[in-house]
Design a protein around this motif. Structure first.
Motif, PDB file in Angstrom:
ATOM      1  N   PRO A  24     -10.451 -12.929   8.271  1.00 15.96           N
ATOM      2  CA  PRO A  24      -8.721 -12.333   7.784  1.00 15.96           C
ATOM      3  C   PRO A  24      -9.451 -10.640   6.620  1.00 15.96           C
ATOM      4  O   PRO A  24     -10.600 -10.913   6.346  1.00 15.96           O
ATOM      5  N   PHE A  25      -8.527  -9.604   6.806  1.00 15.24           N
ATOM      6  CA  PHE A  25      -9.202  -8.422   6.769  1.00 15.24           C
ATOM      7  C   PHE A  25      -7.611  -8.273   6.383  1.00 15.24           C
ATOM      8  O   PHE A  25      -6.714  -7.883   6.522  1.00 15.24           O
ATOM      9  N   ILE A  26      -7.284  -8.084   4.346  1.00 10.76           N
ATOM     10  CA  ILE A  26      -6.344  -7.594   3.770  1.00 10.76           C
ATOM     11  C   ILE A  26      -7.279  -5.923   3.400  1.00 10.76           C
ATOM     12  O   ILE A  26      -8.388  -5.969   2.891  1.00 10.76           O
ATOM     13  N   PHE A  27      -5.765  -4.584   3.749  1.00 14.72           N
ATOM     14  CA  PHE A  27      -6.010  -3.801   2.467  1.00 14.72           C
ATOM     15  C   PHE A  27      -5.694  -3.718   1.964  1.00 14.72           C
ATOM     16  O   PHE A  27      -4.485  -4.527   1.256  1.00 14.72           O
ATOM     17  N   ILE A  28      -6.127  -2.769   1.049  1.00 15.77           N
ATOM     18  CA  ILE A  28      -5.941  -2.710  -0.778  1.00 15.77           C
ATOM     19  C   ILE A  28      -5.882  -1.059  -1.159  1.00 15.77           C
ATOM     20  O   ILE A  28      -7.062  -0.561  -0.917  1.00 15.77           O
ATOM     21  N   SER A  29      -4.512  -0.884  -0.757  1.00 21.50           N
ATOM     22  CA  SER A  29      -5.086   1.022  -0.857  1.00 21.50           C
ATOM     23  C   SER A  29      -4.159   1.779  -1.821  1.00 21.50           C
ATOM     24  O   SER A  29      -2.979   0.638  -1.641  1.00 21.50           O
ATOM     25  N   ALA A  30      -4.263   2.366  -2.786  1.00 20.67           N
ATOM     26  CA  ALA A  30      -3.405   3.163  -3.271  1.00 20.67           C
ATOM     27  C   ALA A  30      -2.256   3.872  -2.700  1.00 20.67           C
ATOM     28  O   ALA A  30      -1.369   4.942  -2.842  1.00 20.67           O
ATOM     29  N   THR A  31      -2.851   4.664  -0.950  1.00 23.30           N
ATOM     30  CA  THR A  31      -2.081   5.906  -0.521  1.00 23.30           C
ATOM     31  C   THR A  31      -1.378   5.103   0.552  1.00 23.30           C
ATOM     32  O   THR A  31      -0.953   6.065   1.428  1.00 23.30           O
ATOM     33  N   LEU A  32      -1.171   3.297   0.716  1.00 21.40           N
ATOM     34  CA  LEU A  32      -0.822   2.767   2.489  1.00 21.40           C
ATOM     35  C   LEU A  32       0.350   3.278   2.803  1.00 21.40           C
ATOM     36  O   LEU A  32       1.254   3.018   2.309  1.00 21.40           O
ATOM     37  N   GLY A  33       0.885   4.210   3.413  1.00 24.40           N
ATOM     38  CA  GLY A  33       2.368   4.508   3.466  1.00 24.40           C
ATOM     39  C   GLY A  33       2.820   3.254   5.146  1.00 24.40           C
ATOM     40  O   GLY A  33       1.967   2.227   5.564  1.00 24.40           O
ATOM     41  N   GLU A  34       3.903   3.239   4.977  1.00 25.92           N
ATOM     42  CA  GLU A  34       4.437   2.027   5.920  1.00 25.92           C
ATOM     43  C   GLU A  34       4.174   2.611   7.035  1.00 25.92           C
ATOM     44  O   GLU A  34       3.884   1.531   7.575  1.00 25.92           O
ATOM     45  N   ALA A  72       1.187   3.675   8.348  1.00 27.72           N
ATOM     46  CA  ALA A  72       0.181   3.516   8.252  1.00 27.72           C
ATOM     47  C   ALA A  72       0.152   1.890   8.159  1.00 27.72           C
ATOM     48  O   ALA A  72      -1.368   1.485   8.662  1.00 27.72           O
ATOM     49  N   ALA A  73       0.428   1.027   7.032  1.00 29.80           N
ATOM     50  CA  ALA A  73       0.442   0.068   7.561  1.00 29.80           C
ATOM     51  C   ALA A  73       1.073  -0.809   8.515  1.00 29.80           C
ATOM     52  O   ALA A  73       0.133  -1.769   9.005  1.00 29.80           O
ATOM     53  N   ILE A  74       1.529  -0.079   9.355  1.00 28.92           N
ATOM     54  CA  ILE A  74       2.020  -1.259  10.657  1.00 28.92           C
ATOM     55  C   ILE A  74       0.986  -1.067  11.280  1.00 28.92           C
ATOM     56  O   ILE A  74       0.759  -1.611  12.122  1.00 28.92           O
ATOM     57  N   GLU A  75       0.658  -0.075  11.137  1.00 29.76           N
ATOM     58  CA  GLU A  75      -1.089   0.576  12.522  1.00 29.76           C
ATOM     59  C   GLU A  75      -1.565  -0.387  12.387  1.00 29.76           C
ATOM     60  O   GLU A  75      -2.711  -0.417  12.714  1.00 29.76           O
ATOM     61  N   ALA A  76      -1.821  -0.200  10.833  1.00 25.41           N
ATOM     62  CA  ALA A  76      -3.026  -1.450  10.682  1.00 25.41           C
ATOM     63  C   ALA A  76      -2.978  -2.644  11.267  1.00 25.41           C
ATOM     64  O   ALA A  76      -4.300  -3.362  11.378  1.00 25.41           O
ATOM     65  N   LEU A  77      -1.385  -3.165  10.731  1.00 28.84           N
ATOM     66  CA  LEU A  77      -1.878  -4.331  11.604  1.00 28.84           C
ATOM     67  C   LEU A  77      -1.455  -4.681  12.900  1.00 28.84           C
ATOM     68  O   LEU A  77      -1.787  -6.036  13.306  1.00 28.84           O
ATOM     69  N   ARG A  78      -1.225  -3.748  13.802  1.00 29.39           N
ATOM     70  CA  ARG A  78      -1.846  -3.354  14.646  1.00 29.39           C
ATOM     71  C   ARG A  78      -3.257  -4.120  15.279  1.00 29.39           C
ATOM     72  O   ARG A  78      -3.164  -4.180  16.398  1.00 29.39           O
ATOM     73  N   ASN A  79      -3.665  -2.988  14.621  1.00 28.42           N
ATOM     74  CA  ASN A  79      -5.049  -2.843  14.965  1.00 28.42           C
ATOM     75  C   ASN A  79      -6.266  -4.297  13.662  1.00 28.42           C
ATOM     76  O   ASN A  79      -6.926  -3.962  14.340  1.00 28.42           O
TER      77      ASN A  79
END
Length: 518
Positions: free
Chosen positions: A83-93, A95-102
């Motif tokens: 599992p890979f979880i992003f923890i960020s102060a700048t992640l927009g909606e 970018a978040a959707i793109e991260a989940l797709r990747n």
């Protein structure tokens, strides 16, 4: 998470030690035990993947010399399911959707880490479930391969039987030349070898075909067939002793399934004696008192046939014994961890139970207890199938996420005359209803994760289901009935589920709800 009693290995990709410490503080407050490694560049990240073997990766999105997107790309290019979880102060909606797709598992904002611990727990749980599903798929492929081998063995056995039968006739013909002792001895040898070969082929053919219904099983025939199948697998360093107290004892059961169970136990015993030893197959007629049965077992005192597989091998330590019937647990490099579970299922389907006694350095004994009904004295009647447990083709929908348990429950219901449907999630259950109509009864696991039991029940009611529900629950985690939708007929069965207890409750539920969903 991270294995039984082990700490979770967390790889943090973060250039701010303070932010990394804040993340760990959230996990500390939730009671998650962990060990961690902190990296902030690609070289250190790759080295940590190779050496640290993380259970989960928690990564910032952007860093001076590295990026979270690159960390995720490296992980997924390796084919890893960590599992890979992003923890960020700048992640927009977006970018978040793109991260989940990747391939990211989740994302958490640094200014709102309240759900971090629950996200970590869920990610680890889902990763383990995914690995379990992958193992189940591999086992299915393996089972299909063995099915093909069984068909091949059946064809070969049929051809070999046709070849061996003329040898029996030739042996009898040669014995007619009694005036020539050499020809008479040769005739006896040919006939005996042909007969033994024919018996082995017939036993293999029966095993390959499999028996699908209950039949009269004779103890002597069962162990003779087992002995024939084991002949080519027993090394010279292992002595096999078979003790049959009465070969004519007969009972109702499935000859092939019991043969498979004993064969599996015997092969395990042989592997436990690499330096040689003694393998004993013992049988006895015993009377079990009520206090013999453990918690969770249906107490049924009475007369039982005991079949024991005893070896003088290296034995098992307590920590192995505790996990012996756990799905996919194995101490063999090439094992699947399903063999003993299959044996336990076979014995349970006969209304029996298993016991194992083992100690490191002193060998192992598996005892199978199959119930018998005695009418008088020493006369043993075959156990009759309990007609009250038989179904009448009622449709029963089983909703269980765990693949092995789902398969065992469906097989049990099918064997007793029900039309069992299988679903691994609430969503799949609704799809089943849309395709097949409203079932007569629903059997559902209370511990589902992807689509909880409460939501599934509510959705079933919305789809017109009004019949009885059997809820399978752990004794240490009983369902909160106040949280469940209002049902007229709700029954709770403790896990692990005993087949007879399940079948009795199925009949009770169907009769209470008039056998049809309203």
């Amino acid at each position: 998470m991270g294995g039984q009693g082990q700490k979770v290995r967390i790889l943090q990709v973060e250039d701010s030690p303070l932010d990394a410490e804040l993340v760990l503080t959230e996990l500390d407050q939730d009671g998650i035990e962990y060990e961690t490694r902190l990296v902030d560049d690609e070289q250190a990240y790759i080295a940590a993947l190779d050496e640290f073997h993380p259970d989960i990766v928690l990564s910032d999105l952007s860093m001076p010399v590295f990026s979270g997107e690159r960390a995720l790309q490296i992980l997924r290019e390796r084919g890893s399911d960590v599992p890979f979880i992003f923890i960020s102060a700048t992640l927009g909606e977006e970018a978040a959707i793109e991260a989940l797709r990747n391939g990211a598992t989740d994302y958490i904002l640094k200014h709102n880490t309240a759900r971090l611990a629950s996200a970590v727990r869920r990610a680890l749980r889902e990763a383990e479930e995914q690995r379990a599903r992958a193992r189940a798929e591999q086992e299915l492929i393996r089972a299909q391969r063995f099915e093909s081998l069984a068909l091949l063995a059946g064809g070969l056995s049929h051809d070999l039987r046709n070849l061996l039968q003329p040898l029996l006739l030739a042996g009898d013909t040669l014995e007619d030349y009694a005036d020539d002792p050499r020809l008479a001895r040769l005739g006896t040898l040919v006939r005996d070898c042909g007969r033994r070969g024919l018996e082995m082929v017939s036993s293999m053919l029966s095993f390959a075909r499999g028996a699908r219904r209950a039949e009269q099983v004779k103890l002597g025939a069962l162990l003779e067939a087992l002995n024939l199948l084991l002949q080519g697998s027993i090394p010279r360093t292992v002595r096999m002793d078979v003790d049959v107290f009465d070969p004519d004892v007969a009972f109702e059961g499935n000859h092939t399934e019991l043969q498979q169970c004993l064969l599996n136990l015997c092969l395990n015993a042989i592997q436990a004696m690499p330096e040689g030893g003694v393998l004993r197959i013992e049988t006895d007629l015993v009377s079990l008192p009520e206090d013999f049965f453990s918690d969770g077992e249906q107490a049924a005192p009475g007369r039982y046939l005991r079949l024991s597989v005893v070896d003088s091998g290296h034995g098992m330590p307590p920590e192995v014994l505790e996990r012996l019937f756990e799905p996919f647990f194995t101490t063999k490099e090439t094992g699947t961890g399903l063999g003993l579970l299959s044996c336990k299922r076979i014995v349970a389907s006969h209304g029996g139970l298993m016991r194992v006694r083992s100690q490191a350095g002193e060998g192992t004994a598996f005892h199978l207890y199959l119930p018998l009904r005695s009418e008088d004295g020493d006369h043993i009647e075959p156990q009759a199938m309990d007609a009250s447990l038989q179904g009448e083709a009622e449709r029963v929908l089983v909703v269980v996420e765990e693949a092995v348990q789902l398969s065992l429950l469906v097989d049990t219901l099918d064997a007793y005359g029900y039309q069992a449907g299988a679903s691994q999630s609430g969503t799949a259950a609704l799809q089943w209803i849309e395709a097949h109509g409203v079932p007569d009864l629903v059997v559902m696991d209370a511990d589902m994760n992807l689509f909880t039991g409460v939501r599934t029940l509510a959705a079933l009611l919305d789809h017109g289901y009004g019949g009885a529900v059997l809820l399978l629950a752990r004794p240490d985690a009983p369902p909160n009935l106040d949280e469940l939708p209002q049902l007229d007929h709700l029954y709770v069965i403790e896990k692990p589920v005993q087949s007879r207890a399940l079948l009795r409750k199925v009949r009770e539920a169907l009769e209470a709800s008039d056998g049809r969903a309203r």
